[in-house]
Motif scaffolding. Structure first.
Motif, PDB file in Angstrom:
ATOM      1  N   ASP A   1      50.900 -25.129  27.307  1.00 15.90           N
ATOM      2  CA  ASP A   1      49.812 -26.104  27.316  1.00 15.90           C
ATOM      3  C   ASP A   1      50.060 -27.093  28.449  1.00 15.90           C
ATOM      4  O   ASP A   1      49.138 -27.547  29.103  1.00 15.90           O
ATOM      5  N   ILE A   2      51.313 -27.431  28.646  1.00 16.57           N
ATOM      6  CA  ILE A   2      51.658 -28.255  29.818  1.00 16.57           C
ATOM      7  C   ILE A   2      53.074 -27.909  30.272  1.00 16.57           C
ATOM      8  O   ILE A   2      53.968 -27.705  29.437  1.00 16.57           O
TER       9      ILE A   2
ATOM     10  N   GLU B   1      51.146 -39.465  19.926  1.00 18.61           N
ATOM     11  CA  GLU B   1      51.836 -39.946  18.717  1.00 18.61           C
ATOM     12  C   GLU B   1      51.472 -39.114  17.485  1.00 18.61           C
ATOM     13  O   GLU B   1      52.231 -39.069  16.518  1.00 18.61           O
ATOM     14  N   LYS B   2      50.308 -38.431  17.536  1.00 18.88           N
ATOM     15  CA  LYS B   2      49.937 -37.559  16.413  1.00 18.88           C
ATOM     16  C   LYS B   2      50.898 -36.376  16.304  1.00 18.88           C
ATOM     17  O   LYS B   2      51.018 -35.754  15.261  1.00 18.88           O
ATOM     18  N   TRP B   3      51.547 -36.046  17.437  1.00 21.24           N
ATOM     19  CA  TRP B   3      52.571 -35.003  17.413  1.00 21.24           C
ATOM     20  C   TRP B   3      53.956 -35.586  17.163  1.00 21.24           C
ATOM     21  O   TRP B   3      54.720 -35.063  16.365  1.00 21.24           O
ATOM     22  N   TRP B   4      54.253 -36.650  17.842  1.00 24.96           N
ATOM     23  CA  TRP B   4      55.639 -37.126  17.877  1.00 24.96           C
ATOM     24  C   TRP B   4      55.985 -38.239  16.902  1.00 24.96           C
ATOM     25  O   TRP B   4      57.149 -38.590  16.759  1.00 24.96           O
ATOM     26  N   LYS B   5      54.987 -38.822  16.265  1.00 23.49           N
ATOM     27  CA  LYS B   5      55.305 -39.810  15.217  1.00 23.49           C
ATOM     28  C   LYS B   5      54.603 -39.366  13.931  1.00 23.49           C
ATOM     29  O   LYS B   5      53.887 -40.136  13.303  1.00 23.49           O
TER      30      LYS B   5
ATOM     31  N   THR C   1      48.353 -35.638  26.629  1.00 21.99           N
ATOM     32  CA  THR C   1      47.298 -36.229  25.801  1.00 21.99           C
ATOM     33  C   THR C   1      47.667 -37.651  25.378  1.00 21.99           C
ATOM     34  O   THR C   1      48.826 -37.932  25.061  1.00 21.99           O
ATOM     35  N   ASP C   2      46.662 -38.532  25.359  1.00 22.00           N
ATOM     36  CA  ASP C   2      46.958 -39.894  24.887  1.00 22.00           C
ATOM     37  C   ASP C   2      47.109 -39.924  23.361  1.00 22.00           C
ATOM     38  O   ASP C   2      47.425 -40.948  22.778  1.00 22.00           O
TER      39      ASP C   2
ATOM     40  N   ILE D   1      58.715 -35.745  24.619  1.00 19.35           N
ATOM     41  CA  ILE D   1      57.722 -36.725  24.167  1.00 19.35           C
ATOM     42  C   ILE D   1      56.873 -37.187  25.351  1.00 19.35           C
ATOM     43  O   ILE D   1      55.651 -37.217  25.280  1.00 19.35           O
ATOM     44  N   SER D   2      57.557 -37.521  26.469  1.00 22.50           N
ATOM     45  CA  SER D   2      56.799 -38.050  27.610  1.00 22.50           C
ATOM     46  C   SER D   2      55.920 -36.973  28.247  1.00 22.50           C
ATOM     47  O   SER D   2      54.842 -37.260  28.755  1.00 22.50           O
ATOM     48  N   ILE D   3      56.370 -35.720  28.200  1.00 20.91           N
ATOM     49  CA  ILE D   3      55.535 -34.630  28.735  1.00 20.91           C
ATOM     50  C   ILE D   3      54.275 -34.507  27.870  1.00 20.91           C
ATOM     51  O   ILE D   3      53.166 -34.347  28.384  1.00 20.91           O
ATOM     52  N   THR D   4      54.442 -34.636  26.554  1.00 22.02           N
ATOM     53  CA  THR D   4      53.268 -34.618  25.671  1.00 22.02           C
ATOM     54  C   THR D   4      52.357 -35.805  25.987  1.00 22.02           C
ATOM     55  O   THR D   4      51.128 -35.675  26.009  1.00 22.02           O
TER      56      THR D   4
END
Ligand code: ZN
Ligand code: ZN
Length: 375
Positions: free
Chosen positions: A130-131, A315-319, A311-312, A304-307
Motif C-alpha cells: 500500500d505504501i 491513529e486508527k491503525w496504530w492507536k 493516511t492522516d 507508524i510514520s510511514i503509515t
C-alpha cells in the motif's frame, strides 16, 4: 454466524543499504530445488542489470520474511479483509553516513538514490505494498520525539556517561565499526571495535590496544560523552504482562518466543538510545542538541510514520490495539527490537499504541536447511 476479522496491519522494513529482496528470491526457489546454491539462483530470479552495483547477496540471514509477507498480504486481500501492507527503508545511522562519504554525496542524497533503487526493484517484482515509505520524513521526527518525550516525562529514560573513542582529526566520535586495533585478548592486529574476528571475543572499543580511526588512520582519544538510556528494567513488568496476554495462542514463531525469553531470563539492562552523530532524528532535550537517536530506537517507529505518510487516519491503525491485528515479519536478529524494545517504548509512552500481535521471524538459510528432512 461468521464475524469479520479485525483489520490486518502488515509490515516489514530494512536498512537502506541492503538488498534484501534478492536474498528473498533465494528462498522462493528452494522448495523446488533443495540442491541449488545461491549463485545458481541469482540469474533466473534477478537479472544482473537489476542488481544495484556493488550490492551483494546476503548469505547467512534468511530474509524469507519478505516472501511470507507477500503471500500473507495477498491471502488477506483475497479474503477481502481490511489490510494495510507497508514496507520501507530505514535510512539513519553510521552506515549511511559512511557510504555517503565514500560516494561524495550527502546522507540525504545517498538515501534518495538508494530508496529509488529499492522501490524500482519491488515494482519490477510486482509487489504491491500500500505504501513503500522511508524513515527520513518529518512525520518520523514528530512521532519519535513525541514517544521519547512521553517516556522522559514518565521517568523511563536515564542519563549516564559513556567512555568513547573520538578522532580529533575527523572531529567525531567513532562508532565501533570505524575503529580498528590490537585485540586485548589474543593480540590479533586487525580487531574491530566491537569484536575480534580471530578469537571471536566481544570487545569494548576503548579496550583496543593501538586503536586507529579507520577513515584517517590517526589514533583516537578516549572522551566521555553523556547519553540517554531507555530504562528497560523499569518496564520489564509491563512487558511480561503484555507478553503473557499476547503470545500464547498467537502466531509468534518458536524462535521469536525463544529469543525474547532468553533476553528476559538474562535480565533486561538499560539500553543506550542516543549517538554522537549528525545523521538521525534530533534529540529534543537541552544538552543533547549535538546528538541524535540511535537508529534502532526509532527505526521501528518508522512503521507508524510511514503509515502517517500514507493516511492522516494513521491513529486508527496504530492507536487501536483492540481492533487491529499487527503482523510483523523479520529475520531473527531483529526480534529483540520488534518484540522487546519497541513494545517497551510503546508501553512506557502510555499512548494506547498497537503492539505486534504476531511476530514472524525467519532463521538463517543454514537453520532452514538443517530442518529439511533428508532421504
Ligand atoms: Zn582476539
Ligand atoms: Zn579519523
Amino acid at each position: 454466524m461468521c464475524s469479520s476479522p479485525a483489520p490486518f496491519l502488515m509490515s516489514t522494513m530494512f536498512p537502506i543499504l541492503e538488498t534484501s529482496l534478492v536474498a528473498c528470491s533465494v528462498l522462493m526457489s528452494l522448495p523446488g530445488g533443495a540442491n541449488c546454491c545461491r549463485e545458481d539462483l541469482r540469474e533466473p530470479w534477478v537479472p544482473r542489470n537489476r542488481m544495484p552495483q556493488g550490492w551483494r547477496l546476503r548469505g547467512s540471514r534468511g530474509h524469507g520474511e519478505r516472501l511470507i509477507l507477500i503471500f500473507s498480504s495477498r491471502y488477506s486481500r483475497l479474503r477481502q479483509w481490511n489490510t494495510l501492507y507497508l514496507c520501507g527503508t530505514d535510512e539513519y545511522g553510521t552506515a549511511t553516513e559512511t557510504k555517503a562519504m565514500e560516494e561524495g554525496l550527502t546522507p540525504q542524497e545517498i538515501c534518495d538514490k538508494y530508496h529509488v533503487i529499492h522501490a524500482d526493484i519491488y515494482r519490477w517484482f510486482n509487489i504491491s505494498f500500500d505504501i513503500f515509505g522511508r524513515t527520513t520524513t518529518s512525520q518520523q521526527t514528530e512521532i519519535t520525539q513525541d514517544i521519547f518525550q512521553r517516556l522522559w516525562n514518565r521517568g523511563f529514560v536515564l542519563q549516564d556517561t559513556v567512555e568513547q573513542l573520538r578522532c580529533e582529526r575527523c572531529a567525531r566520535f567513532l562508532a565501533d565499526r570505524f575503529v580498528e586495533g590490537v585485540c586485548p585478548f589474543c593480540g590479533y592486529e586487525e580487531a574491530r571495535g566491537d569484536q575480534c574476528d580471530k578469537c571471536g571475543k566481544l570487545i569494548n572499543a576503548v579496550e583496543l590496544k593501538k586503536p586507529q580511526c579507520k577513515v584517517c588512520r590517526s589514533c583516537p582519544v578516549v572522551r566521555s560523552s553523556r547519553h540517554l538510556f531507555l530504562d528497560l528494567p523499569k518496564l520489564e513488568d509491563r512487558l511480561e504482562e503484555w507478553l503473557g496476554k499476547t503470545v500464547p495462542g498467537s502466531d509468534w514463531t518458536p524462535n521469536a518466543r525463544f529469543i525474547i525469553r532468553s533476553w528476559l531470563r538474562d535480565g533486561l539492562k538499560p539500553r543506550c538510545i542516543t549517538r554522537d552523530l549528525k545523521w538521525g532524528t534530533p534529540v529534543p532535550l537541552e544538552g543533547f542538541e549535538d546528538k541524535v537517536f540511535y537508529v534502532w530506537f526509532d527505526a521501528t517507529f518508522g512503521y507508524i510514520s510511514i503509515t502517517a505518510n500514507y493516511t492522516d487516519q494513521w491513529e486508527k491503525w496504530w492507536k487501536n490495539p483492540e481492533q487491529v491485528n499487527l503482523y510483523q515479519f523479520m529475520a531473527k536478529d531483529n526480534v529483540p527490537f520488534h518484540g522487546l524494545v519497541f513494545p517497551c517504548s510503546a508501553l512506557g509512552a502510555e499512548d494506547n499504541y498497537t503492539l505486534v500481535s504476531h511476530l514472524i521471524a525467519t532463521g538463517t538459510l543454514e537453520d532452514w536447511t538443517r530442518n529439511i528432512p533428508r532421504e
